[in-house]
Design an enzyme around this catalytic site. Structure first.
Site, mmCIF file in Angstrom:
data_model
loop_
_atom_site.group_PDB
_atom_site.id
_atom_site.type_symbol
_atom_site.label_atom_id
_atom_site.label_comp_id
_atom_site.label_asym_id
_atom_site.label_seq_id
_atom_site.Cartn_x
_atom_site.Cartn_y
_atom_site.Cartn_z
ATOM 1 N N THR A 126 0.818 -1.205 0.000
ATOM 2 C CA THR A 126 0.000 0.000 0.000
ATOM 3 C C THR A 126 0.858 1.263 0.000
ATOM 4 O O THR A 126 1.977 1.261 0.525
ATOM 5 C CB THR A 126 -0.902 0.001 1.261
ATOM 6 O OG1 THR A 126 -1.505 1.285 1.411
ATOM 7 C CG2 THR A 126 -0.107 -0.289 2.532
ATOM 8 N N ASP A 127 0.286 2.343 -0.520
ATOM 9 C CA ASP A 127 0.993 3.640 -0.482
ATOM 10 C C ASP A 127 1.140 4.163 0.947
ATOM 11 O O ASP A 127 1.945 5.055 1.207
ATOM 12 C CB ASP A 127 0.289 4.671 -1.370
ATOM 13 C CG ASP A 127 -1.141 4.992 -0.960
ATOM 14 O OD1 ASP A 127 -1.666 4.354 -0.014
ATOM 15 O OD2 ASP A 127 -1.759 5.881 -1.592
ATOM 16 N N GLU A 128 0.356 3.589 1.893
ATOM 17 C CA GLU A 128 0.420 4.113 3.270
ATOM 18 C C GLU A 128 1.774 3.866 3.927
ATOM 19 O O GLU A 128 2.083 4.481 4.938
ATOM 20 C CB GLU A 128 -0.702 3.513 4.126
ATOM 21 C CG GLU A 128 -2.062 3.930 3.625
ATOM 22 C CD GLU A 128 -3.171 3.825 4.668
ATOM 23 O OE1 GLU A 128 -2.878 3.658 5.853
ATOM 24 O OE2 GLU A 128 -4.339 3.913 4.249
ATOM 25 N N TYR A 151 -1.529 -0.042 11.199
ATOM 26 C CA TYR A 151 -1.756 -0.783 9.939
ATOM 27 C C TYR A 151 -0.597 -0.538 8.973
ATOM 28 O O TYR A 151 0.001 -1.478 8.443
ATOM 29 C CB TYR A 151 -3.086 -0.346 9.292
ATOM 30 C CG TYR A 151 -3.160 -0.695 7.821
ATOM 31 C CD1 TYR A 151 -3.300 -2.012 7.401
ATOM 32 C CD2 TYR A 151 -3.075 0.307 6.833
ATOM 33 C CE1 TYR A 151 -3.346 -2.340 6.046
ATOM 34 C CE2 TYR A 151 -3.130 -0.015 5.483
ATOM 35 C CZ TYR A 151 -3.263 -1.339 5.088
ATOM 36 O OH TYR A 151 -3.307 -1.656 3.746
ATOM 37 N N LYS A 155 2.251 -3.136 7.422
ATOM 38 C CA LYS A 155 2.461 -3.366 5.983
ATOM 39 C C LYS A 155 3.917 -3.042 5.606
ATOM 40 O O LYS A 155 4.535 -3.762 4.815
ATOM 41 C CB LYS A 155 1.497 -2.522 5.139
ATOM 42 C CG LYS A 155 0.046 -2.940 5.222
ATOM 43 C CD LYS A 155 -0.250 -4.328 4.665
ATOM 44 C CE LYS A 155 -0.131 -4.421 3.162
ATOM 45 N NZ LYS A 155 -0.607 -5.766 2.673
HETATM 46 P P1 NAD Z 1 -10.069 -6.902 2.946
HETATM 47 O O1 NAD Z 1 -10.034 -6.631 4.407
HETATM 48 O O2 NAD Z 1 -11.317 -6.647 2.185
HETATM 49 O O3 NAD Z 1 -9.671 -8.431 2.671
HETATM 50 C C1 NAD Z 1 -8.659 -9.084 3.384
HETATM 51 C C2 NAD Z 1 -8.845 -10.595 3.223
HETATM 52 O O4 NAD Z 1 -7.781 -11.258 3.916
HETATM 53 C C3 NAD Z 1 -10.163 -11.119 3.835
HETATM 54 O O5 NAD Z 1 -10.802 -12.000 2.938
HETATM 55 C C4 NAD Z 1 -9.713 -11.846 5.082
HETATM 56 O O6 NAD Z 1 -10.555 -12.932 5.452
HETATM 57 C C5 NAD Z 1 -8.317 -12.333 4.675
HETATM 58 N N1 NAD Z 1 -7.466 -12.573 5.833
HETATM 59 C C6 NAD Z 1 -7.261 -11.749 6.896
HETATM 60 N N2 NAD Z 1 -6.445 -12.340 7.779
HETATM 61 C C7 NAD Z 1 -6.108 -13.560 7.262
HETATM 62 C C8 NAD Z 1 -5.278 -14.624 7.718
HETATM 63 N N3 NAD Z 1 -4.648 -14.571 8.879
HETATM 64 N N4 NAD Z 1 -5.159 -15.715 6.910
HETATM 65 C C9 NAD Z 1 -5.812 -15.784 5.718
HETATM 66 N N5 NAD Z 1 -6.611 -14.808 5.263
HETATM 67 C C10 NAD Z 1 -6.757 -13.711 6.023
HETATM 68 O O7 NAD Z 1 -8.852 -6.089 2.347
HETATM 69 P P2 NAD Z 1 -8.632 -5.457 0.893
HETATM 70 O O8 NAD Z 1 -9.071 -4.050 0.910
HETATM 71 O O9 NAD Z 1 -9.177 -6.376 -0.126
HETATM 72 O O10 NAD Z 1 -7.038 -5.451 0.822
HETATM 73 C C11 NAD Z 1 -6.320 -6.551 0.269
HETATM 74 C C12 NAD Z 1 -4.841 -6.221 0.257
HETATM 75 O O11 NAD Z 1 -4.608 -5.068 -0.531
HETATM 76 C C13 NAD Z 1 -4.258 -5.929 1.630
HETATM 77 O O12 NAD Z 1 -2.973 -6.507 1.703
HETATM 78 C C14 NAD Z 1 -4.167 -4.409 1.678
HETATM 79 O O13 NAD Z 1 -3.114 -3.995 2.521
HETATM 80 C C15 NAD Z 1 -3.865 -4.107 0.224
HETATM 81 N N6 NAD Z 1 -4.293 -2.778 -0.252
HETATM 82 C C16 NAD Z 1 -5.582 -2.357 -0.057
HETATM 83 C C17 NAD Z 1 -5.983 -1.129 -0.566
HETATM 84 C C18 NAD Z 1 -7.403 -0.622 -0.400
HETATM 85 O O14 NAD Z 1 -7.682 0.521 -0.737
HETATM 86 N N7 NAD Z 1 -8.349 -1.434 0.088
HETATM 87 C C19 NAD Z 1 -5.063 -0.316 -1.238
HETATM 88 C C20 NAD Z 1 -3.741 -0.773 -1.402
HETATM 89 C C21 NAD Z 1 -3.384 -2.011 -0.918
HETATM 90 O O1 DAU Z 2 -4.096 4.143 0.599
HETATM 91 C C1 DAU Z 2 -4.345 2.770 0.566
HETATM 92 C C2 DAU Z 2 -5.127 2.381 1.803
HETATM 93 O O2 DAU Z 2 -6.437 2.902 1.630
HETATM 94 C C3 DAU Z 2 -5.168 0.876 2.040
HETATM 95 O O3 DAU Z 2 -3.872 0.418 2.306
HETATM 96 C C4 DAU Z 2 -6.093 0.540 3.216
HETATM 97 O O4 DAU Z 2 -6.222 -0.870 3.340
HETATM 98 C C5 DAU Z 2 -7.462 1.146 2.948
HETATM 99 O O5 DAU Z 2 -8.287 0.914 4.068
HETATM 100 C C6 DAU Z 2 -7.341 2.637 2.678
HETATM 101 O O6 DAU Z 2 -6.935 3.348 3.867
HETATM 102 P P1 DAU Z 2 -7.630 4.744 4.304
HETATM 103 O O7 DAU Z 2 -7.452 4.908 5.757
HETATM 104 O O8 DAU Z 2 -7.205 5.843 3.406
HETATM 105 O O9 DAU Z 2 -9.164 4.374 3.923
HETATM 106 P P2 DAU Z 2 -10.551 4.640 4.670
HETATM 107 O O10 DAU Z 2 -11.622 4.218 3.708
HETATM 108 O O11 DAU Z 2 -10.587 4.065 6.038
HETATM 109 O O12 DAU Z 2 -10.583 6.212 4.800
HETATM 110 C C7 DAU Z 2 -10.458 7.059 3.658
HETATM 111 C C8 DAU Z 2 -10.466 8.489 4.160
HETATM 112 O O13 DAU Z 2 -11.780 8.789 4.682
HETATM 113 C C9 DAU Z 2 -9.501 8.751 5.293
HETATM 114 O O14 DAU Z 2 -8.974 10.063 5.162
HETATM 115 C C10 DAU Z 2 -10.366 8.667 6.550
HETATM 116 C C11 DAU Z 2 -11.700 9.187 6.062
HETATM 117 N N1 DAU Z 2 -12.886 8.631 6.768
HETATM 118 C C12 DAU Z 2 -13.005 7.275 6.848
HETATM 119 C C13 DAU Z 2 -14.091 6.705 7.511
HETATM 120 C C14 DAU Z 2 -14.201 5.200 7.623
HETATM 121 C C15 DAU Z 2 -13.867 9.476 7.270
HETATM 122 O O15 DAU Z 2 -13.770 10.707 7.163
HETATM 123 N N2 DAU Z 2 -14.943 8.912 7.909
HETATM 124 C C16 DAU Z 2 -15.087 7.568 8.060
HETATM 125 O O16 DAU Z 2 -16.089 7.111 8.680
#
Ligand code: NAD
Ligand code: DAU
Length: 343
Positions: A126-128, A151, A155
């Site tokens: 992730t970019d985070e 988090y 990562k």
């Molecule tokens: P998500 O929470 O929707 O899915 C995570 C999945 O991992 C779930 O199906 C969960 O059951 C499984 N999991 C969790 N713990 C586990 C374990 N111990 N063993 C096996 N499976 C397990 O998350 P997502 O948003 O789909 O993110 C997927 C990946 O992409 C993550 O690695 C996250 O860091 C990365 N990522 C997410 C975003 C985003 O915006 N959502 C952006 C960049 C990178």
């Molecule tokens: O940048 C990539 C990341 O994006 C991934 O690595 C993470 O898995 C994914 O959860 C996401 O992280 P963020 O913290 O940016 O996403 P989130 O949807 O939780 O929040 C997006 C923005 O919105 C953030 O600035 C917080 C804000 N927010 C979020 C929630 C849940 C609110 O203002 N109110 C809310 O209730």
């Protein structure tokens, strides 16, 4: 025939990735390992679950012995590693599961993949891990790691374990770092599905702090396409940033959702800010574009319109989630924030 071990394939991005492979890659088979935590859901795999080229196995990647047992006799040549605890707010409440799955789980997978002699291992990060930006600038692959939430730190630790395996063992891994995804099957704790589902229910939309934090949104299909480019053509040992080039302030996104659902702005509720909240993320994806020929194709307004339509059409999917154990987390998390409401 190439067989890919996908971890976390019942989550948001993993399930979109697996569905995409099933539709476009008849030459591949998938072994999908997922623990089915609160965010993993077999309903996300509708259409692929009981098909010959997809095999689902419930297993915890952090339990080395159980994982080895679960995969005994199953062959795979490549790994795409999505499984993680993914929600920043939950990591602030309790980092334990993040360290276990994201850090220990990644090392367990590296060890397993090395024993099995896998040819390519794509670590989805992730970019985070780069921390936060000020008003200008972009994250490039050489931006120093400076994670700000538990988090993000977990990562970054997993990225460093992958890096160490590459350096020490010549492990054939690649790392992707992507910006904020949105699209179908995203768990309704994340900004866009939470705001869309609350708007559709006529509930308050909780905006943290002043709502001026900026995220760089990418449609999940574009992220999955980027991962495929990296899996197929990326150079082993390299990091590739992926991003949508769609920077938006949270409040703009929330207002757009209210306008599109025909709901009033009076539903916006400013609440206490997230502790340590990163102000701005924005990705420089020029390396993936130049080397791999990848580019995002879904504009944010079009992607949001499609996503909204999906949440309207799939109300049962998110209503079931919102009425289950997630309800307790929601009540606890937002009750506390409203108590400390931003002025
Ligand atoms: P998500 O929470 O929707 O899915 C995570 C999945 O991992 C779930 O199906 C969960 O059951 C499984 N999991 C969790 N713990 C586990 C374990 N111990 N063993 C096996 N499976 C397990 O998350 P997502 O948003 O789909 O993110 C997927 C990946 O992409 C993550 O690695 C996250 O860091 C990365 N990522 C997410 C975003 C985003 O915006 N959502 C952006 C960049 C990178
Ligand atoms: O940048 C990539 C990341 O994006 C991934 O690595 C993470 O898995 C994914 O959860 C996401 O992280 P963020 O913290 O940016 O996403 P989130 O949807 O939780 O929040 C997006 C923005 O919105 C953030 O600035 C917080 C804000 N927010 C979020 C929630 C849940 C609110 O203002 N109110 C809310 O209730």
């Amino acid at each position: 025939m190439t067989s890919i071990l996908v971890t976390g394939g019942a989550g948001f991005i993993g399930s979109n990735y697996v569905r995409g492979l099933a539709a476009s890659r008849p030459e591949l088979t998938v072994v999908n390992v997922d623990a089915l935590t609160y965010s993993g859901n077999l309903e996300n795999l509708a259409g692929v679950l009981d098909t010959p080229r997809h095999r689902f196995i419930r297993a915890d990647i952090a339990d080395a012995q159980a994982l080895e047992r679960a995969l005994a006799g199953i062959e795979f040549d490549q790994v795409v590693h999505f499984a993680a605890e993914s929600h920043v707010d939950r990591s602030i409440e309790d980092a334990g599961a993040f360290l276990r799955t994201n850090v220990l789980g990644t090392q367990v997978l590296i060890d397993l993949a090395r024993r099995r002699g896998v040819k390519r291992f794509v670590h989805v990060s992730t970019d985070e891990v780069y921390g936060a930006l000020g008003a200008t600038g972009l994250f490039s692959e050489s931006t120093p790691l400076a994670p700000n939430s538990p988090y993000a730190a977990s990562k970054a630790a997993s990225d460093l374990l992958v890096r160490a395996a590459i350096h020490t063992h010549g492990f054939p891994a690649l790392i992707t770092r992507c910006s904020n995804n949105y699209g179908p099957y995203q768990f309704p704790e994340k900004l866009i599905p939470l705001m869309v589902s609350n708007a559709l229910e006529g509930k308050p939309l909780p905006v943290y702090g002043d709502g001026m934090q900026v995220r760089d949104w990418i449609h999940v299909d574009d992220h999955c396409a980027g991962i495929e480019c990296v899996r197929e053509r990326g150079r082993i040992g390299e990091v590739y940033n992926l991003g949508g080039g769609n920077e938006r302030a949270n409040i703009e996104v929330v207002r757009g959702i209210l306008a599109a659902t025909g709901k009033p702005e009076s539903l916006i509720k400013y609440v206490a800010d997230r502790p340590g909240h990163d102000r701005r993320y924005a990705i420089d994806a020029s390396k993936a574009k130049a080397e791999l020929g990848w580019s995002p194709t879904v504009g944010f307004e079009e992607g949001l319109r499609r996503t909204l339509a999906w949440y309207v059409d799939n109300r049962e999917w998110w209503s079931r989630i919102k009425s289950g154990v997630y309800r307790d987390y929601y009540a606890r998390h937002y009750a506390h924030r409203v108590g400390e409401e931003a002025s």
